[in-house]
Write a protein that holds these residues in place. Structure first.
Motif, PDB file in Angstrom:
ATOM      1  N   ALA A   8       2.829  -3.192 -14.077  1.00  0.00           N
ATOM      2  CA  ALA A   8       2.823  -3.132 -12.597  1.00  0.00           C
ATOM      3  C   ALA A   8       1.762  -4.160 -12.010  1.00  0.00           C
ATOM      4  CB  ALA A   8       2.108  -1.830 -11.891  1.00  0.00           C
ATOM      5  N   GLY A   9       0.809  -4.719 -12.599  1.00  0.00           N
ATOM      6  CA  GLY A   9      -0.010  -5.852 -12.423  1.00  0.00           C
ATOM      7  C   GLY A   9       0.945  -7.122 -12.384  1.00  0.00           C
ATOM      8  N   MET A  10       1.691  -7.279 -13.388  1.00  0.00           N
ATOM      9  CA  MET A  10       2.507  -8.454 -13.460  1.00  0.00           C
ATOM     10  C   MET A  10       3.747  -8.574 -12.281  1.00  0.00           C
ATOM     11  SD  MET A  10       2.854  -8.947 -17.676  1.00  0.00           S
ATOM     12  CE  MET A  10       4.515  -9.171 -17.507  1.00  0.00           C
ATOM     13  N   MET A  11       4.067  -7.520 -11.878  1.00  0.00           N
ATOM     14  CA  MET A  11       5.211  -7.313 -11.115  1.00  0.00           C
ATOM     15  C   MET A  11       4.702  -7.586  -9.678  1.00  0.00           C
ATOM     16  SD  MET A  11       7.683  -4.543 -12.908  1.00  0.00           S
ATOM     17  CE  MET A  11       9.099  -4.684 -11.717  1.00  0.00           C
ATOM     18  N   LYS A  12       3.548  -6.838  -9.638  1.00  0.00           N
ATOM     19  CA  LYS A  12       3.033  -7.058  -8.025  1.00  0.00           C
ATOM     20  C   LYS A  12       2.740  -8.682  -7.725  1.00  0.00           C
ATOM     21  CE  LYS A  12       0.835  -2.627  -7.606  1.00  0.00           C
ATOM     22  NZ  LYS A  12      -0.352  -1.890  -7.582  1.00  0.00           N
ATOM     23  N   LYS A  13       2.152  -9.146  -8.949  1.00  0.00           N
ATOM     24  CA  LYS A  13       1.707 -10.722  -8.890  1.00  0.00           C
ATOM     25  C   LYS A  13       3.200 -11.395  -8.289  1.00  0.00           C
ATOM     26  CE  LYS A  13      -0.657 -14.640 -10.885  1.00  0.00           C
ATOM     27  NZ  LYS A  13      -1.399 -14.939 -12.004  1.00  0.00           N
ATOM     28  N   GLN A  29       0.874  -1.281  -0.026  1.00  0.00           N
ATOM     29  CA  GLN A  29      -0.033   0.045  -0.134  1.00  0.00           C
ATOM     30  C   GLN A  29       0.751   1.131  -0.194  1.00  0.00           C
ATOM     31  OE1 GLN A  29      -3.212   0.043  -0.618  1.00  0.00           O
ATOM     32  NE2 GLN A  29      -3.144  -2.107  -0.748  1.00  0.00           N
ATOM     33  N   THR A  30       1.976   1.206   0.301  1.00  0.00           N
ATOM     34  CA  THR A  30       2.860   2.396   0.533  1.00  0.00           C
ATOM     35  C   THR A  30       4.224   2.300  -0.214  1.00  0.00           C
ATOM     36  OG1 THR A  30       4.006   1.388   2.588  1.00  0.00           O
ATOM     37  CG2 THR A  30       2.197   2.760   2.854  1.00  0.00           C
ATOM     38  N   CYS A  31       4.299   1.295  -1.083  1.00  0.00           N
ATOM     39  CA  CYS A  31       5.591   1.175  -1.856  1.00  0.00           C
ATOM     40  C   CYS A  31       5.617   2.385  -2.901  1.00  0.00           C
ATOM     41  CB  CYS A  31       5.375  -0.337  -2.598  1.00  0.00           C
ATOM     42  SG  CYS A  31       6.823  -0.304  -3.673  1.00  0.00           S
ATOM     43  N   ILE A  32       6.557   2.947  -2.821  1.00  0.00           N
ATOM     44  CA  ILE A  32       6.725   4.268  -3.610  1.00  0.00           C
ATOM     45  C   ILE A  32       6.907   3.749  -5.086  1.00  0.00           C
ATOM     46  CG2 ILE A  32       8.222   6.039  -4.429  1.00  0.00           C
ATOM     47  CD1 ILE A  32       8.691   6.428  -1.296  1.00  0.00           C
ATOM     48  N   PHE A  33       7.499   2.699  -5.157  1.00  0.00           N
ATOM     49  CA  PHE A  33       7.929   2.220  -6.811  1.00  0.00           C
ATOM     50  C   PHE A  33       6.419   1.932  -7.469  1.00  0.00           C
ATOM     51  CE2 PHE A  33       8.536  -1.065 -10.008  1.00  0.00           C
ATOM     52  CZ  PHE A  33       9.409  -0.565 -10.526  1.00  0.00           C
ATOM     53  N   PHE A  34       5.673   1.087  -7.042  1.00  0.00           N
ATOM     54  CA  PHE A  34       4.290   0.697  -7.450  1.00  0.00           C
ATOM     55  C   PHE A  34       3.424   1.850  -7.677  1.00  0.00           C
ATOM     56  CE2 PHE A  34       5.622  -3.421  -6.765  1.00  0.00           C
ATOM     57  CZ  PHE A  34       5.646  -3.899  -8.100  1.00  0.00           C
ATOM     58  N   ASN A  35       3.209   2.741  -6.477  1.00  0.00           N
ATOM     59  CA  ASN A  35       2.215   3.704  -6.564  1.00  0.00           C
ATOM     60  C   ASN A  35       2.710   5.115  -6.988  1.00  0.00           C
ATOM     61  OD1 ASN A  35       0.375   2.269  -4.699  1.00  0.00           O
ATOM     62  ND2 ASN A  35       1.880   2.436  -3.091  1.00  0.00           N
ATOM     63  N   ASP A  36       3.955   5.271  -7.442  1.00  0.00           N
ATOM     64  CA  ASP A  36       4.445   6.442  -8.113  1.00  0.00           C
ATOM     65  C   ASP A  36       5.009   6.229  -9.414  1.00  0.00           C
ATOM     66  OD1 ASP A  36       3.731   7.997  -5.779  1.00  0.00           O
ATOM     67  OD2 ASP A  36       5.645   8.469  -4.923  1.00  0.00           O
ATOM     68  N   VAL A  58      15.897   2.630   0.963  1.00  0.00           N
ATOM     69  CA  VAL A  58      15.396   1.841  -0.155  1.00  0.00           C
ATOM     70  C   VAL A  58      15.315   3.032  -1.125  1.00  0.00           C
ATOM     71  CG1 VAL A  58      13.487   0.860  -1.247  1.00  0.00           C
ATOM     72  CG2 VAL A  58      13.985   0.322   0.978  1.00  0.00           C
ATOM     73  N   PRO A  59      16.222   3.217  -2.283  1.00  0.00           N
ATOM     74  CA  PRO A  59      16.141   4.090  -3.489  1.00  0.00           C
ATOM     75  C   PRO A  59      14.594   4.094  -4.041  1.00  0.00           C
ATOM     76  CG  PRO A  59      18.015   2.634  -3.511  1.00  0.00           C
ATOM     77  CD  PRO A  59      17.194   2.196  -2.476  1.00  0.00           C
ATOM     78  N   GLY A  60      14.102   5.112  -4.159  1.00  0.00           N
ATOM     79  CA  GLY A  60      12.850   5.233  -4.937  1.00  0.00           C
ATOM     80  C   GLY A  60      12.627   4.796  -6.244  1.00  0.00           C
ATOM     81  N   ASP A  61      14.180   4.757  -6.993  1.00  0.00           N
ATOM     82  CA  ASP A  61      14.019   4.262  -8.324  1.00  0.00           C
ATOM     83  C   ASP A  61      14.367   2.688  -8.326  1.00  0.00           C
ATOM     84  OD1 ASP A  61      16.604   4.345  -7.671  1.00  0.00           O
ATOM     85  OD2 ASP A  61      17.069   5.184  -9.757  1.00  0.00           O
ATOM     86  N   LEU A  62      14.684   2.018  -7.263  1.00  0.00           N
ATOM     87  CA  LEU A  62      14.763   0.428  -7.181  1.00  0.00           C
ATOM     88  C   LEU A  62      13.988  -0.129  -7.555  1.00  0.00           C
ATOM     89  CD1 LEU A  62      17.229  -1.514  -6.360  1.00  0.00           C
ATOM     90  CD2 LEU A  62      15.928  -1.800  -4.004  1.00  0.00           C
ATOM     91  N   SER A  63      13.999  -0.989  -8.665  1.00  0.00           N
ATOM     92  CA  SER A  63      13.013  -1.869  -9.129  1.00  0.00           C
ATOM     93  C   SER A  63      13.090  -3.257  -8.397  1.00  0.00           C
ATOM     94  CB  SER A  63      13.408  -2.328 -10.546  1.00  0.00           C
ATOM     95  OG  SER A  63      12.678  -3.366 -10.984  1.00  0.00           O
TER      96      SER A  63
END
Length: 70
Positions: free
Chosen positions: A24-29, A8-15, A53-58
């Motif tokens: 994003a859906g595939m990565m979240k799964k 819910q608070t993951c900057i990578f997925f939410n921003d 955790v860097p904001g741009d870290l995949s």
């Protein structure tokens, strides 16, 4: 398996992934809705704390995560 507690608070997925819902859906799964121990962001969070955790870290950048962790 339960969802990652950080989803819910993951900057990578939410921003960073807001404009790429299919990707994003595939990565979240893969990284958030199953075994999150393979997520680079989660690895750094658990080892060093949220501030490290860097904001741009995949989630797939495990080698970079290991470098950050030391």
């Amino acid at each position: 398996m339960a969802k990652c507690e950080c989803l819910q608070t993951c900057i990578f997925f939410n921003d960073r992934m807001a404009n790429m819902p299919a990707m994003a859906g595939m990565m979240k799964k893969k990284y958030c809705q199953s075994d999150n121990s393979g997520c680079a962001r989660y690895m750094v969070l658990k080892a060093k704390g949220r501030g490290a955790v860097p904001g741009d870290l995949s989630p797939s950048q495990v080698d970079k995560a290991r470098d950050i962790i030391g």
